[in-house]
Enzyme design. Sequence first.
Site, PDB file in Angstrom:
ATOM      1  N   LYS A  48      48.471  42.320  39.925  1.00 26.98           N
ATOM      2  CA  LYS A  48      49.780  42.803  39.478  1.00 26.98           C
ATOM      3  C   LYS A  48      49.791  44.294  39.151  1.00 26.98           C
ATOM      4  CE  LYS A  48      52.657  39.186  39.266  1.00 26.98           C
ATOM      5  NZ  LYS A  48      54.029  39.177  39.796  1.00 26.98           N
ATOM      6  N   SER A  67      44.130  35.361  42.677  1.00 27.28           N
ATOM      7  CA  SER A  67      45.087  36.357  42.207  1.00 27.28           C
ATOM      8  C   SER A  67      44.882  36.823  40.778  1.00 27.28           C
ATOM      9  CB  SER A  67      46.512  35.811  42.360  1.00 27.28           C
ATOM     10  OG  SER A  67      46.653  34.601  41.637  1.00 27.28           O
TER      11      SER A  67
END
Length: 416
Positions: A50, A309
């Site tokens: 992110k 992720s």
Amino acid sequence: MTAARVEAAAEVLADIVHTTPLEHSPRLSQLVGAPVLLKRENRQIARSYKVRGAYHSIQALDADERARGVVCASAGNHAQGVAWSCARLGIKGRIYVPSNTPRQKRQRILALGGPDVELVVTGSTYDEAGHAAHAHAESTGAVFIHPFDAPATILGQGSVAVEVMQQAAEAGLEVSTVVVPLGGGGLVSGMATWLKERHPDVRIVGVEPAGAASMTAALAAGGPVTLPSVDTFVDGAAVGTVGALTYEVVRDLVDEVVTVPEGAICTEMLELYQVDGIITEPAGALASTYALTLAGTLPADQAVVCVVSGGNNDVSRYAEIVERSLLHEGLRHYFMVTFPQEPGALRYFLEKVLSEGEDIVLFEYVKKNNRETGPALVGIELDQADRITGLLERMEVSPMQIEQVPPGSPLFTFFL
């Protein structure tokens, strides 16, 4: 959005973010029957991809926008990326997170942002936190940094694909499939934007948790829709409404969107931890959970890439992770057992109903209806899932009233 713009974003980020490893997974490769490569974004700054989209968005602000500060909503990882970017760029930020955001993520947000960042906990889902963040932006003029549905964010996230293919080429590997976790859709949109232009033969799969399958619902409806309810367990992908922009990119460029059950995600999280020594959060295990279903279906000489992720998992959650995994694997079951209030009733249950490899892990009297009977909630763990058949048969012929409490039922959630 184009591949060239993703490459430009990758150049901006080149000296800022980590080039995370692309690692071969012996365990997954053996199970799938093809080389499985893990893109370790759990080793990124703030332990998540992110930061790529957050920094790419914030660094592009002009002087007036920087002076007004930024605001965002996040389930935790985008917030950490924004916090780190604010501290690095010297910009004030206000961050809204839902109440289900793990404590570990909240602490990291404050640690990464320092005095430049204010944290606000509000609502029970990302979408509720998002409404609050938008209201703050409208009332103060702060710039809203979207976690997934903005071009700058998507382009930054797409830099993961550029790294993946460069690393695979350097290792002499041909990639046939890229599996990407899917929440709001920013990561898979950015990666698909670049891959479908530069490597059109690569198959792209987006993976959602079954309890928050908002992109699946959008594709079925022909546009973004709001789910009536969201299972927030996979907090990094628990989005009730996907973005308008990400929906269009996924619809046009992603080959397939699939879902996996939360229990299977928990099982894979435990395997990643215990076998591979990799700490992931639930969303970080989405891709490799789905990859296991591809066993025997892929060319043995072409690699599958799974994006890990994020790795922001609170250690206090592991008890729930183990519980969900055992339930999914059929190794743990719960029953309401009405015992006659007479000597030897419990001994009968232990000796005649239970057998080898069947252990009681929970025994709790619920209440006494009368002097003749006493209901109890009983949890039983099996060493093999197929033992449940014999256990149910013995329960059926016993003189006791026994009712199985299935996972997901209102009664199950009430007791546990």
